[in-house]
Design a protein around this motif. Structure first.
Motif, short mmCIF file in Angstrom:
data_model
loop_
_atom_site.label_atom_id
_atom_site.label_comp_id
_atom_site.label_asym_id
_atom_site.label_seq_id
_atom_site.Cartn_x
_atom_site.Cartn_y
_atom_site.Cartn_z
N ALA A 162 52.39 34.12 38.14
CA ALA A 162 51.35 33.90 39.21
C ALA A 162 50.66 35.18 39.78
CB ALA A 162 52.02 33.08 40.52
N LEU A 163 51.31 36.29 39.84
CA LEU A 163 50.74 37.56 40.14
C LEU A 163 49.78 38.09 39.10
CD1 LEU A 163 50.42 40.24 41.89
CD2 LEU A 163 52.52 41.15 40.92
N ALA A 164 50.12 37.96 38.01
CA ALA A 164 49.41 38.23 36.78
C ALA A 164 47.94 37.27 36.75
CB ALA A 164 50.06 38.20 35.44
N LEU A 165 48.41 36.11 37.11
CA LEU A 165 47.05 35.22 37.01
C LEU A 165 46.03 35.45 38.06
CD1 LEU A 165 48.60 31.50 36.19
CD2 LEU A 165 47.24 33.23 34.71
N GLU A 166 46.72 36.00 39.34
CA GLU A 166 45.86 36.16 40.49
C GLU A 166 45.04 37.47 40.06
OE1 GLU A 166 45.57 35.34 43.82
OE2 GLU A 166 46.26 33.34 43.08
N TYR A 167 45.73 38.55 39.49
CA TYR A 167 44.99 39.68 39.10
C TYR A 167 43.72 39.29 37.96
CZ TYR A 167 48.50 43.09 41.26
OH TYR A 167 49.37 43.74 42.24
N ALA A 168 44.27 38.73 37.15
CA ALA A 168 43.22 38.25 36.07
C ALA A 168 42.15 37.56 36.85
CB ALA A 168 43.85 37.43 35.31
N GLN B 22 40.85 37.85 39.61
CA GLN B 22 39.95 39.02 40.24
C GLN B 22 39.50 39.88 39.36
OE1 GLN B 22 42.22 40.86 43.37
NE2 GLN B 22 42.89 38.85 44.21
N GLY B 23 39.56 39.72 38.07
CA GLY B 23 39.02 40.73 36.89
C GLY B 23 39.79 41.93 37.10
N ARG B 24 40.88 42.09 37.32
CA ARG B 24 41.77 43.34 37.51
C ARG B 24 42.68 43.06 36.17
NH1 ARG B 24 44.30 43.80 43.52
NH2 ARG B 24 45.38 45.31 42.34
N HIS B 25 42.07 43.12 35.26
CA HIS B 25 42.78 43.03 33.74
C HIS B 25 43.92 43.99 33.52
CE1 HIS B 25 38.63 40.91 32.92
NE2 HIS B 25 39.60 40.25 33.19
N ASP B 26 43.73 45.20 33.77
CA ASP B 26 44.75 46.25 33.55
C ASP B 26 45.96 45.81 34.39
OD1 ASP B 26 43.33 47.57 31.47
OD2 ASP B 26 42.56 48.93 33.13
N ASP B 27 45.51 45.45 35.71
CA ASP B 27 46.99 45.32 36.66
C ASP B 27 47.41 43.80 36.36
OD1 ASP B 27 46.59 47.20 38.41
OD2 ASP B 27 45.21 45.99 39.58
N ALA B 28 46.67 43.08 35.45
CA ALA B 28 47.40 41.70 34.98
C ALA B 28 48.02 42.05 33.79
CB ALA B 28 46.11 40.64 34.72
N LEU B 29 47.48 42.89 32.75
CA LEU B 29 48.29 43.21 31.71
C LEU B 29 49.53 43.87 31.95
CD1 LEU B 29 48.22 43.37 28.63
CD2 LEU B 29 47.08 45.51 28.83
N ALA B 30 49.57 44.79 32.97
CA ALA B 30 50.71 45.47 33.44
C ALA B 30 51.72 44.55 33.87
CB ALA B 30 50.67 46.51 34.45
N THR B 31 51.39 43.55 34.71
CA THR B 31 52.42 42.35 35.19
C THR B 31 52.65 41.67 34.18
OG1 THR B 31 51.02 42.67 37.35
CG2 THR B 31 52.48 40.71 37.05
N PHE B 32 51.97 41.02 33.15
CA PHE B 32 52.60 40.46 32.17
C PHE B 32 53.28 41.22 31.35
CE2 PHE B 32 48.27 37.63 32.24
CZ PHE B 32 48.99 36.42 32.46
N GLY B 33 53.16 42.53 31.08
CA GLY B 33 54.22 43.13 30.44
C GLY B 33 55.67 43.45 31.22
N ALA B 34 55.42 43.48 32.60
CA ALA B 34 56.75 43.40 33.13
C ALA B 34 57.62 42.02 32.88
CB ALA B 34 56.50 43.55 34.68
N LEU B 35 56.58 41.04 33.13
CA LEU B 35 57.18 39.65 33.05
C LEU B 35 57.84 39.45 31.70
CD1 LEU B 35 57.80 36.51 33.46
CD2 LEU B 35 55.42 36.17 33.08
N ARG B 36 57.19 39.92 30.54
CA ARG B 36 57.84 39.95 29.29
C ARG B 36 58.98 40.75 29.02
NH1 ARG B 36 53.78 41.22 23.97
NH2 ARG B 36 55.36 40.12 22.41
#
Length: 109
Positions: free
Chosen positions: A24-30, A32-46
């Motif tokens: 959900a956090l990654a989707l929130e970032y995405a 908002q166009g915060r792709h690097d934050d979203a990618l980092a969060t998806f990476g942490a989830l992974r």
């Protein structure tokens, strides 16, 4: 900053291992166009739960839409492997379609 975003950031910062909080956090970032934050969060989830199939589709399509085709295709292809391994035919179909739409080989791994 939205209350939802603040709440999700707090939960993940406090060490939540619930994959949905990270997703959900990654989707929130995405959103908002915060792709690097979203990618980092998806990476942490992974790292927490590599079998969480929805992240592969959402991260992959986010990256493709952002013009980061190779990264997006890699996430989608990895998601295909995970979905196949879990026997999740619905997710597998969605991932294959997304990869084909991104100019990738829908039969990858």
């Amino acid at each position: 900053m939205s209350k939802r975003l603040l709440m999700l950031e707090k939960m993940t910062r406090d060490g939540s291992k619930d994959p949905f909080h990270w997703y959900a956090l990654a989707l929130e970032y995405a959103g908002q166009g915060r792709h690097d934050d979203a990618l980092a969060t998806f990476g942490a989830l992974r790292a927490i739960d590599p079998s969480y199939v929805p992240m592969y589709l959402m991260c992959g399509t986010m990256l493709v839409k952002a013009g980061r085709l190779d990264e997006g295709r890699a996430w989608l292809a990895d998601g295909i492997v995970v979905a196949r391994g879990k026997g999740d035919q619905h997710a597998l179909s969605e991932l294959q379609q997304a990869l084909a739409g991104a100019g990738g080989d829908d039969d990858e791994p």
